[in-house]
Design a protein around this motif. Structure first.
Motif, PDB file in Angstrom:
ATOM      1  N   ASN A   1     -48.362  11.498   4.047  1.00 27.27           N
ATOM      2  CA  ASN A   1     -47.762  11.640   5.376  1.00 27.27           C
ATOM      3  C   ASN A   1     -47.159  10.326   5.838  1.00 27.27           C
TER       4      ASN A   1
ATOM      5  N   SER B   1     -40.181  16.553  12.177  1.00 28.81           N
ATOM      6  CA  SER B   1     -40.143  18.004  11.960  1.00 28.81           C
ATOM      7  C   SER B   1     -39.873  18.335  10.490  1.00 28.81           C
TER       8      SER B   1
ATOM      9  N   ASP C   1     -42.890  17.567   8.397  1.00 26.96           N
ATOM     10  CA  ASP C   1     -43.922  18.574   8.656  1.00 26.96           C
ATOM     11  C   ASP C   1     -43.623  19.861   7.889  1.00 26.96           C
ATOM     12  N   GLU C   2     -42.352  20.261   7.858  1.00 27.22           N
ATOM     13  CA  GLU C   2     -41.983  21.469   7.106  1.00 27.22           C
ATOM     14  C   GLU C   2     -42.243  21.281   5.611  1.00 27.22           C
TER      15      GLU C   2
ATOM     16  N   GLN D   1     -45.924  21.670   5.074  1.00 22.24           N
ATOM     17  CA  GLN D   1     -46.293  23.081   5.181  1.00 22.24           C
ATOM     18  C   GLN D   1     -45.954  23.813   3.892  1.00 22.24           C
ATOM     19  N   PHE D   2     -44.776  23.502   3.343  1.00 22.69           N
ATOM     20  CA  PHE D   2     -44.345  24.153   2.099  1.00 22.69           C
ATOM     21  C   PHE D   2     -45.322  23.844   0.967  1.00 22.69           C
TER      22      PHE D   2
ATOM     23  N   ASN E   1     -48.487  22.961   1.248  1.00 20.96           N
ATOM     24  CA  ASN E   1     -49.770  23.609   1.501  1.00 20.96           C
ATOM     25  C   ASN E   1     -49.735  25.086   1.149  1.00 20.96           C
ATOM     26  N   GLN E   2     -48.597  25.745   1.418  1.00 20.50           N
ATOM     27  CA  GLN E   2     -48.501  27.181   1.144  1.00 20.50           C
ATOM     28  C   GLN E   2     -48.387  27.474  -0.346  1.00 20.50           C
TER      29      GLN E   2
END
Length: 262
Positions: free
Chosen positions: A3, A249, A252-253, A256-257, A259-260
């Motif tokens: 991060n 943003s 963060d996306e 998220q990608f 993590n999914q």
């Protein structure tokens, strides 16, 4: 996935937020007598040095460029832009402006000396020349009751016509203080600055001599804030803030990608 990009973008948001605050202060003081605009200066944070430029890449060669990753930006200082403000004619005998370098000296409540470019002086009931906050001018100038035609020369000499005297009387001389580094003075509010180790000691003397400016009676020095320039700076800062916000943003996306997909 690290991060780190989020943290770098955060430092950008903090930096632009600080710059916007400096711009807001400049615009708030656009009509403050003798105000000098501030400017936020920034510097890079430390770099993560993975490969040093010039380090050996093998037995015979060296890296032509390094591999360094920046960690963001920080506020390095807020400097004063010490340009001359426009002189406004007021025709008030105790409105004084400095054309050139230097500061008026006033006595603060704790006995120390303060310095100001705001020359909107007044008289007390005893005839002493003071600032709008009641701080007496240094050296003290007292105008006797009944004095007329008070004149303050470009070199600070104060003279007036006194009752019962046919000739003009000299009441004193206003001296100015100059500094090697005026940007190093400390702002303490109410248009007052104080000496610091960065400014160097005050060099006090006659106006118009040794780099000190001339005193203009019946004028006030306006703020040196340029509204158009500040508005342009405000738009640039707003856009920079938006870009850093979009960076958060986007990062963060990406997180998220990842993590999914795991």
């Amino acid at each position: 996935m690290s991060n780190a990009a989020l943290q770098v973008a955060r430092t950008g948001l903090d930096a632009q937020n600080t710059k916007m605050r400096v711009i807001a202060n400049n615009l708030a003081n656009v009509n403050t007598t003798g105000f000098k605009r501030d400017r936020a200066d920034f510097a890079t944070l430390s770099y993560q040095n993975i490969v040093t430029p010039g380090a050996p890449s093998d037995a015979q060669n060296r890296f032509a460029s390094g591999l360094q990753l920046g960690t963001g930006v920080r506020l390095s200082g807020i400097g004063k832009i010490d340009t001359q403000g426009t002189l406004q004619n007021t025709e008030n005998a105790f409105d004084l402006a400095i054309e050139g370098g230097g500061f008026f000296q006033v006595e603060r409540p704790d006995g120390s000396t303060g310095y100001t470019r705001a020359g909107n002086f007044n008289l007390t009931a005893e005839g002493n020349v003071v600032t709008s906050d009641g701080l007496p001018l240094i050296p003290a100038i007292q105008v006797p009751q009944g004095a007329t035609a008070v004149t303050i020369g470009n070199n600070g000499t104060v003279s007036a016509s006194l009752a019962g005297q046919s000739e003009i009387s000299e009441l004193g001389q206003i001296e100015l203080a100059n500094f090697t580094n005026p940007a190093g003075l400390l702002s303490v509010g109410n248009n007052i600055l104080t000496e610091t180790a960065a400014s160097g000691p005050a060099q006090v003397g006659e106006a118009g001599a040794e780099g000190r400016g001339n005193i203009r009676q019946g004028s006030l020095e306006q703020s040196n804030v340029n509204i158009v320039e500040e508005l342009v700076n405000m738009i640039e800062t707003q856009r920079a803030y938006e870009v850093n916000s979009k960076m958060i943003s986007a990062t963060d996306e990406m997180l998220q990608f990842v993590n999914q997909q795991i």
